[in-house]
Scaffold this active site. Sequence first.
Site, PDB file in Angstrom:
ATOM      1  N   PHE A 149      -1.618 -14.109  -7.372  1.00 56.10           N
ATOM      2  CA  PHE A 149      -1.497 -14.206  -6.462  1.00 56.10           C
ATOM      3  C   PHE A 149      -0.669 -15.736  -5.521  1.00 56.10           C
ATOM      4  O   PHE A 149      -0.692 -16.423  -5.106  1.00 56.10           O
ATOM      5  CB  PHE A 149       0.725 -14.269  -7.027  1.00 56.10           C
ATOM      6  N   LYS A 173      -7.153 -16.509 -16.188  1.00 58.58           N
ATOM      7  CA  LYS A 173      -5.437 -16.275 -17.056  1.00 58.58           C
ATOM      8  C   LYS A 173      -5.131 -15.948 -15.385  1.00 58.58           C
ATOM      9  O   LYS A 173      -5.508 -14.795 -14.618  1.00 58.58           O
ATOM     10  CB  LYS A 173      -5.593 -14.612 -17.257  1.00 58.58           C
ATOM     11  N   GLU A 176       1.646 -14.911 -13.141  1.00 57.89           N
ATOM     12  CA  GLU A 176       2.073 -15.410 -13.147  1.00 57.89           C
ATOM     13  C   GLU A 176       3.477 -16.462 -12.894  1.00 57.89           C
ATOM     14  O   GLU A 176       3.864 -16.725 -12.732  1.00 57.89           O
ATOM     15  CB  GLU A 176       3.290 -14.323 -14.847  1.00 57.89           C
ATOM     16  N   ARG A 177       2.965 -15.806 -11.555  1.00 56.42           N
ATOM     17  CA  ARG A 177       3.659 -15.663 -10.491  1.00 56.42           C
ATOM     18  C   ARG A 177       3.557 -17.403  -9.847  1.00 56.42           C
ATOM     19  O   ARG A 177       5.053 -18.378  -8.823  1.00 56.42           O
ATOM     20  CB  ARG A 177       4.146 -14.619  -9.254  1.00 56.42           C
ATOM     21  N   SER A 226      -4.565  -6.476  -7.710  1.00 52.87           N
ATOM     22  CA  SER A 226      -4.607  -4.879  -6.177  1.00 52.87           C
ATOM     23  C   SER A 226      -5.769  -3.956  -7.476  1.00 52.87           C
ATOM     24  O   SER A 226      -6.008  -3.923  -8.417  1.00 52.87           O
ATOM     25  CB  SER A 226      -2.563  -4.712  -6.819  1.00 52.87           C
ATOM     26  N   CYS A 281      -5.874 -10.808   1.114  1.00 62.64           N
ATOM     27  CA  CYS A 281      -6.305  -9.327   1.283  1.00 62.64           C
ATOM     28  C   CYS A 281      -7.766  -9.505   2.306  1.00 62.64           C
ATOM     29  O   CYS A 281      -8.090  -8.289   2.580  1.00 62.64           O
ATOM     30  CB  CYS A 281      -7.688  -9.531  -0.232  1.00 62.64           C
ATOM     31  N   GLU A 383      -1.321  -0.285   1.446  1.00 62.80           N
ATOM     32  CA  GLU A 383      -1.431  -2.140   1.619  1.00 62.80           C
ATOM     33  C   GLU A 383       0.142  -2.178   1.599  1.00 62.80           C
ATOM     34  O   GLU A 383       0.661  -1.820   0.416  1.00 62.80           O
ATOM     35  CB  GLU A 383      -2.806  -2.663   0.450  1.00 62.80           C
TER      36      GLU A 383
END
Length: 499
Positions: A149, A173, A176-177, A226, A281, A383
């Site tokens: 995201f 893909k 979805e957020r 992640s 990140c 994290e």
Amino acid sequence: MRTIDHFIAGGTGGLAKARTAAVMDPNNGGQQAEVALGSNDALDRAVAAAQAAQPGWAAWNPQRRARVMFAFKTLIDRDMDELAALLSAEHGKVLADSKGDIQRGLEVVEFCCGLPHVLKGEHTQGAGPGIDVYSMRQPIGIGAGITPFNFPAMIPLWMGAMAVSAGNAFILKPSERDPSVPVRIAALFVEAGLPEGIFQVVHGDKEMVDAILDHPAIGAVSFVGSSDIAQYVYSRGVAAGKRVQAMGGAKNHGVVMPDADLDQVVGDLCGAAFGSAGERCMALPVVVPVGEDTAERLRAKLIPAIHALKIGISTDPEAQYGPVVTAQHKASIERWIQTAVDEGSELVIDGRGFSLQGHEEGYFVGPTLLDRVTPAMSSYHNEIFGPVLQIVRAGDFEEALALASQHQYGNGVAIFTRNGHAAREFAARVNVGMVGINVPIPVPVAYHSFGGWKRSGFGDTDQYGMEGLKFWTKVKKVTARWPDGGGDGSNAFVIPTMG
Ligand code: NAD
């Protein structure tokens, strides 16, 4: 309610409405749209469109393919403001960060405008008597990208621009957020002249990810997200015979040597630890001052600077950062702050309970500073991915170097010093993939490559640049012999001439 659909063969795919997920409004709380959650049937349609289009696309000469990248770049520039607004509305990052997100992706598109040059193979004339050896880079065929995201424009472009300009079809893909910008990118590619079916978007969750990993027609999968999921994607994709690269989480350290320019460090830390609400990140959530004196001086300068940070909604031009992406993520960050306290670190500034007037339901977390964090703490080991800066005090250079080197993640690291020898030693010895010297967020430019080590990266190749090219192509090696015939000329190879 606005529905965000797939982008398959230039349209929505014409599938019956199946499952959906809510797309939230981080600034105000609540739902702003819904996104289709597809599975095998949506993927099969995208793969069929990709299979129909890819051979023709790969047959375009490389320069003609590059022209699509030039055209695409101008369209992104044209729509920059609109795309940034859409991105900020779903992600929550401020408009300047959204433009940066798009811009860093665009730089990979610019690199791809020159891809014909780097796609050239190698050639050896006379590797043996009458023998020439040459190699050519050919596309994989159909590749897929699965993205997180936090950079909904940059990361799809890292993968997708490289994949398609090398002659592949690419199925994305996205998260979805915040799924809207990836669909706009796909539509802009078609407007730029990319054949339908070459850059497509399928939305979904684990079900779609598994469908991608198991699909026999997909030859390569690039993942960013992640670490546990990266490892899962890597293992399952490789077991299915695919080429996989999977970038994971991070916990980047900033080592501050006693001779560092602390004013510069504090400014850099405010941007790198709290910018984009820490949801990067390559954020710098751990600072390692070397020596107690450095720690005290740094802390004294950090506290007022952090108090001065301005948090606001993503369209507020004064705001330095906005809300985090979802209520669940906000709760997770706040739990980590509590864990850090329970583990014995000192909570210097507590960002929990932050409320923005007029946006009380938004997913805001105030900037948080924790001191006296140690490697034994789970809040250090894991994290947090929020606006939380942890101070881990080191006695000397070697201890600081070991901290960054021994952490489970190895994405990025920075050292702040005026001493060239210390910087050089650090860069050479640290067990981390990307190093900054007085640079807090050392994301390499598009003609280098991006990738972390240890649990930050599974697989052998990095994103974009020559490493990306390696990932999205396979090398064919040709050994050719053209004999000149026997010594007496009886079997001579005759060069044809016009009759
Ligand atoms: P995430 O791992 O939750 O999601 C990434 C992708 O995996 C999404 O497309 C999601 O739909 C999918 N996914 C989620 N759960 C899944 C499951 N159980 N099985 C299969 N697929 C699943 O990551 P996120 O929260 O979207 O992004 C933040 C994470 O990404 C952070 O850990 C961050 O460090 C990392 N990240 C890494 C890099 C890098 O280059 N190393 C870059 C950006 C973000």
